[in-house]
Design a protein around this motif. Sequence first.
Motif, PDB file in Angstrom:
ATOM      1  N   PRO A   1      31.097 -16.177  45.335  1.00 28.12           N
ATOM      2  CA  PRO A   1      31.466 -16.200  43.652  1.00 28.12           C
ATOM      3  C   PRO A   1      31.586 -16.602  42.814  1.00 28.12           C
ATOM      4  O   PRO A   1      31.342 -16.451  41.816  1.00 28.12           O
TER       5      PRO A   1
ATOM      6  N   PHE B   1      33.448  -8.955  41.549  1.00 27.72           N
ATOM      7  CA  PHE B   1      32.759  -8.703  42.603  1.00 27.72           C
ATOM      8  C   PHE B   1      34.416  -8.244  44.085  1.00 27.72           C
ATOM      9  O   PHE B   1      34.508  -7.199  43.535  1.00 27.72           O
TER      10      PHE B   1
ATOM     11  N   ARG C   1      22.703 -12.343  35.832  1.00 29.85           N
ATOM     12  CA  ARG C   1      23.211 -10.925  36.625  1.00 29.85           C
ATOM     13  C   ARG C   1      22.424 -10.092  36.507  1.00 29.85           C
ATOM     14  O   ARG C   1      22.895  -9.702  34.993  1.00 29.85           O
TER      15      ARG C   1
ATOM     16  N   ASP D   1      29.153 -10.124  48.459  1.00 25.88           N
ATOM     17  CA  ASP D   1      29.911  -9.378  47.812  1.00 25.88           C
ATOM     18  C   ASP D   1      29.613  -8.950  46.421  1.00 25.88           C
ATOM     19  O   ASP D   1      30.424  -8.447  45.261  1.00 25.88           O
ATOM     20  N   GLU D   2      28.832  -7.746  46.740  1.00 29.70           N
ATOM     21  CA  GLU D   2      28.285  -6.943  45.524  1.00 29.70           C
ATOM     22  C   GLU D   2      29.769  -6.097  45.291  1.00 29.70           C
ATOM     23  O   GLU D   2      30.390  -5.384  46.413  1.00 29.70           O
TER      24      GLU D   2
END
Length: 301
Positions: A181, A203, A237, A259-260
Motif C-alpha cells: 500500500p 488497508f 479505489r 492487503d484489502e
Amino acid sequence: MDRLQGMRVFVRVAEGGNFAGAARALGMSPAAVTRAVAALEAAVGARLFIRTTRSVKLTDAGGRYLEDCRRILSEIAEAEAVAAGSTATPTGVLTLTAPVQFGRLYVLPVVTAYLGRHPAVSVRALFLDRIVNMIEEGIDVGVRIGHLADSGLSAIRVGSVRRVVCAAPAYLERQGVPETPRDLRDHAVIGSTATGDLPEWRFGTDRRVTVTVHPRLVCNTVDAVLAAALDGWGIARLLSYQVASAVAEGRLRILLDADEAAPVPIHVVSPEGRRAPAKTRAFIDLAAARLRADPRVNPVG
C-alpha cells in the motif's frame, strides 16, 4: 368479558375520567362498563379507581396498570396490522433509493420484477450517490452500502462487496505494479469524493494500515473515476461490483488484494420496519432474496 376487552374499557374510563363517557364511546351500557372494570379489578387483585359521586380517579396501582395496558393494546394492534398486511395486496407508489451504479445494475432488475408481480404498484426510483434522510424525503425503502450509523432504520443485511484498488494494464506497464500500500505514494492516484475515503486509504482487515494519498485528479462520480482508470491515467479505489465487468474483460487489474480491508456490508433499509405497508414488505422480501442469491453482490455468502 375477556381480559383484553376489560383493558380496553379500563383505558377508556381512565382517559375520559368517567364511566358514562366510556360507555358512550364504546357503545356499551354504563352498567356493562362498571361490571367490566369490577371484573378487571378482581382479576388483578387491586383497586384501579377511586370513585366519588363527582369524579373517577386512578389509584397508584391503576396509574401503573394504565401504562401497561396501553403498551399491551398497542402491541396487539400492531401485530394485527402486520398480520392483516401480510395478506394484503400491495398498492400505491413505492419510493426507493440506492447508489447510482448499484441501482442501475442490481436494484433496477429487482424493480422491474417487482412491478411485474404487483400491477397495482408504481415505483419512484431515486439513484443517488449520497445518503438521504429517508423519513424527511418520504422514501419507503433503500439499499445502502457501508456500515450503518445508528439511525433507527430497520435493516436486513443482504450481502457485501470488496473495496479494491485497480488500474489499467497500460498504466501498470508504464509505471510498474505497486507491491505494498505504501508504494501508492509513488503513483498517480485517481480520487473520488463519492467514496468518502479521501485523503486516507485504509488497508488490512483491521484497517490499521493507512496511506495518505495526494490525487492530482479527483472526481465526484464513480463513472468518472472508472473512466479515468480505464483510460490508463492512474490507480483508482472502487467497490468490486463497480469494476467487475472491466476486470473480467481484462481492462482493469486488481492490485494489493492481500492487503484489502474487510468487506463492506450491503443492507436493505426501511424506516417503518414491521409496520411497513404491504408494498414495502413485498419489495424488501424480493430484493433480499435476489441480492443474497447474486454472487457479484454477495461473494462471501
